[in-house]
Design a protein around this motif. Structure first.
Motif, PDB file in Angstrom:
ATOM      1  N   HIS A  88       0.839  -1.200   0.000  1.00 38.15           N
ATOM      2  CA  HIS A  88       0.000   0.000   0.000  1.00 38.15           C
ATOM      3  C   HIS A  88       0.874   1.250   0.000  1.00 38.15           C
ATOM      4  CE1 HIS A  88      -2.941   2.978   1.325  1.00 38.15           C
ATOM      5  NE2 HIS A  88      -3.852   2.129   0.906  1.00 38.15           N
ATOM      6  N   GLU A  89       1.899   1.269   0.834  1.00 34.75           N
ATOM      7  CA  GLU A  89       2.819   2.415   0.880  1.00 34.75           C
ATOM      8  C   GLU A  89       3.496   2.618  -0.469  1.00 34.75           C
ATOM      9  OE1 GLU A  89       5.501   1.642   4.106  1.00 34.75           O
ATOM     10  OE2 GLU A  89       3.926   1.839   5.614  1.00 34.75           O
ATOM     11  N   ARG A  90       3.924   1.521  -1.087  1.00 33.41           N
ATOM     12  CA  ARG A  90       4.566   1.617  -2.400  1.00 33.41           C
ATOM     13  C   ARG A  90       3.603   2.206  -3.435  1.00 33.41           C
ATOM     14  NH1 ARG A  90       8.774   0.347  -5.277  1.00 33.41           N
ATOM     15  NH2 ARG A  90       8.602  -0.598  -7.330  1.00 33.41           N
ATOM     16  N   GLY A  91       2.368   1.767  -3.393  1.00 37.38           N
ATOM     17  CA  GLY A  91       1.379   2.284  -4.326  1.00 37.38           C
ATOM     18  C   GLY A  91       1.117   3.765  -4.154  1.00 37.38           C
ATOM     19  N   GLU A  92       1.207   4.249  -2.928  1.00 39.07           N
ATOM     20  CA  GLU A  92       0.965   5.667  -2.667  1.00 39.07           C
ATOM     21  C   GLU A  92       2.078   6.572  -3.169  1.00 39.07           C
ATOM     22  OE1 GLU A  92       0.186   5.795   1.539  1.00 39.07           O
ATOM     23  OE2 GLU A  92      -1.966   5.613   1.206  1.00 39.07           O
ATOM     24  N   THR A  93       3.226   6.004  -3.533  1.00 44.54           N
ATOM     25  CA  THR A  93       4.338   6.825  -4.024  1.00 44.54           C
ATOM     26  C   THR A  93       4.109   7.322  -5.443  1.00 44.54           C
ATOM     27  OG1 THR A  93       5.613   4.990  -4.971  1.00 44.54           O
ATOM     28  CG2 THR A  93       5.983   5.515  -2.614  1.00 44.54           C
ATOM     29  N   ASN A  94       3.167   6.703  -6.150  1.00 41.66           N
ATOM     30  CA  ASN A  94       2.907   7.032  -7.560  1.00 41.66           C
ATOM     31  C   ASN A  94       4.152   6.887  -8.417  1.00 41.66           C
ATOM     32  OD1 ASN A  94       0.179   7.598  -7.151  1.00 41.66           O
ATOM     33  ND2 ASN A  94       0.613   9.696  -6.579  1.00 41.66           N
ATOM     34  N   SER A  95       5.064   6.012  -8.018  1.00 45.24           N
ATOM     35  CA  SER A  95       6.285   5.830  -8.790  1.00 45.24           C
ATOM     36  C   SER A  95       6.414   4.407  -9.327  1.00 45.24           C
ATOM     37  CB  SER A  95       7.511   6.168  -7.929  1.00 45.24           C
ATOM     38  OG  SER A  95       7.598   5.275  -6.834  1.00 45.24           O
ATOM     39  N   THR A  96       5.382   3.621  -9.188  1.00 43.82           N
ATOM     40  CA  THR A  96       5.442   2.262  -9.710  1.00 43.82           C
ATOM     41  C   THR A  96       5.170   2.271 -11.204  1.00 43.82           C
ATOM     42  OG1 THR A  96       3.114   1.865  -9.254  1.00 43.82           O
ATOM     43  CG2 THR A  96       4.679   1.253  -7.526  1.00 43.82           C
ATOM     44  N   THR A  97       5.696   1.277 -11.872  1.00 41.41           N
ATOM     45  CA  THR A  97       5.430   1.099 -13.295  1.00 41.41           C
ATOM     46  C   THR A  97       4.738  -0.244 -13.438  1.00 41.41           C
ATOM     47  OG1 THR A  97       7.410   2.343 -13.834  1.00 41.41           O
ATOM     48  CG2 THR A  97       6.473   1.023 -15.583  1.00 41.41           C
ATOM     49  N   GLY A  98       3.471  -0.248 -13.232  1.00 37.99           N
ATOM     50  CA  GLY A  98       2.705  -1.481 -13.297  1.00 37.99           C
ATOM     51  C   GLY A  98       1.954  -1.732 -12.006  1.00 37.99           C
ATOM     52  N   LYS A  99       1.385  -2.899 -11.939  1.00 36.41           N
ATOM     53  CA  LYS A  99       0.545  -3.276 -10.814  1.00 36.41           C
ATOM     54  C   LYS A  99       1.371  -3.861  -9.678  1.00 36.41           C
ATOM     55  CE  LYS A  99      -2.977  -2.064 -13.135  1.00 36.41           C
ATOM     56  NZ  LYS A  99      -3.552  -0.774 -12.820  1.00 36.41           N
ATOM     57  N   ILE A 100       0.876  -3.687  -8.480  1.00 37.43           N
ATOM     58  CA  ILE A 100       1.458  -4.320  -7.309  1.00 37.43           C
ATOM     59  C   ILE A 100       0.566  -5.508  -6.985  1.00 37.43           C
ATOM     60  CG2 ILE A 100       2.051  -4.036  -4.867  1.00 37.43           C
ATOM     61  CD1 ILE A 100       2.329  -1.007  -5.499  1.00 37.43           C
ATOM     62  N   VAL A 101       1.152  -6.693  -6.968  1.00 36.15           N
ATOM     63  CA  VAL A 101       0.401  -7.927  -6.783  1.00 36.15           C
ATOM     64  C   VAL A 101       0.702  -8.480  -5.388  1.00 36.15           C
ATOM     65  CG1 VAL A 101       0.070 -10.283  -7.623  1.00 36.15           C
ATOM     66  CG2 VAL A 101       0.524  -8.426  -9.235  1.00 36.15           C
ATOM     67  N   LEU A 102      -0.359  -8.861  -4.686  1.00 36.50           N
ATOM     68  CA  LEU A 102      -0.195  -9.544  -3.403  1.00 36.50           C
ATOM     69  C   LEU A 102      -0.398 -11.035  -3.644  1.00 36.50           C
ATOM     70  CD1 LEU A 102      -2.129  -7.180  -0.986  1.00 36.50           C
ATOM     71  CD2 LEU A 102       0.348  -7.468  -1.199  1.00 36.50           C
ATOM     72  N   SER A 103       0.580 -11.813  -3.222  1.00 40.45           N
ATOM     73  CA  SER A 103       0.541 -13.262  -3.414  1.00 40.45           C
ATOM     74  C   SER A 103      -0.078 -13.927  -2.185  1.00 40.45           C
ATOM     75  CB  SER A 103       1.959 -13.774  -3.634  1.00 40.45           C
ATOM     76  OG  SER A 103       1.966 -15.171  -3.735  1.00 40.45           O
ATOM     77  N   VAL A 104      -1.081 -14.756  -2.435  1.00 42.90           N
ATOM     78  CA  VAL A 104      -1.753 -15.483  -1.374  1.00 42.90           C
ATOM     79  C   VAL A 104      -1.462 -16.965  -1.572  1.00 42.90           C
ATOM     80  CG1 VAL A 104      -3.959 -16.024  -0.298  1.00 42.90           C
ATOM     81  CG2 VAL A 104      -3.581 -13.761  -1.302  1.00 42.90           C
ATOM     82  N   VAL A 105      -0.837 -17.579  -0.563  1.00 44.15           N
ATOM     83  CA  VAL A 105      -0.538 -19.003  -0.624  1.00 44.15           C
ATOM     84  C   VAL A 105      -1.517 -19.730   0.272  1.00 44.15           C
ATOM     85  CG1 VAL A 105       1.211 -20.773  -0.243  1.00 44.15           C
ATOM     86  CG2 VAL A 105       1.889 -18.503  -1.045  1.00 44.15           C
ATOM     87  N   ALA A 106      -2.219 -20.717  -0.305  1.00 43.94           N
ATOM     88  CA  ALA A 106      -3.223 -21.456   0.457  1.00 43.94           C
ATOM     89  C   ALA A 106      -2.586 -22.532   1.315  1.00 43.94           C
ATOM     90  CB  ALA A 106      -4.250 -22.058  -0.461  1.00 43.94           C
TER      91      ALA A 106
END
Length: 106
Positions: A88-106
């Motif tokens: 979330h913090e990374r996304g708020e920087t507006n400096s990403t180039t693409g999507k931030i994906v959260l990996s969920v392992v079952a």
């Protein structure tokens, strides 16, 4: 065709790499109304917006493009779910180039 879907606050130039050379910069979010045509020409891209209603037909159309390899998501970072706060913090920087994906392992 290479595509990019900028997030809020991102600049077209930040997303031009994967789209360069005749690609299309696609935004599901509003682009600045004054998107500079000369920048699109310089980057050899076409910039456009699309609006997809969250209905079955619209989502199926997007899924079909992905299945045919005509639309590829640009992933900036993949993090484990336990690092959601950092994502979330990374996304708020507006400096990403693409999507931030959260990996969920079952």
């Amino acid at each position: 065709m290479s595509c990019s879907t900028p997030s809020a606050g991102a600049t077209p130039r930040a997303h031009s790499g994967p789209c360069a050379g005749g690609g299309i910069l696609i935004s599901l979010l509003p682009m600045a109304p004054d998107f500079p045509a000369d920048l699109a020409e310089e980057l050899d891209v076409r910039a456009t917006r699309i609006l997809v209603e969250p209905d079955h037909a619209g989502m199926k159309a997007i899924a079909d493009l992905v299945a045919r390899g005509q639309l590829r998501p640009l992933v900036d970072t993949t993090l484990p779910l336990r690092e959601a706060a950092q994502a979330h913090e990374r996304g708020e920087t507006n400096s990403t180039t693409g999507k931030i994906v959260l990996s969920v392992v079952a």
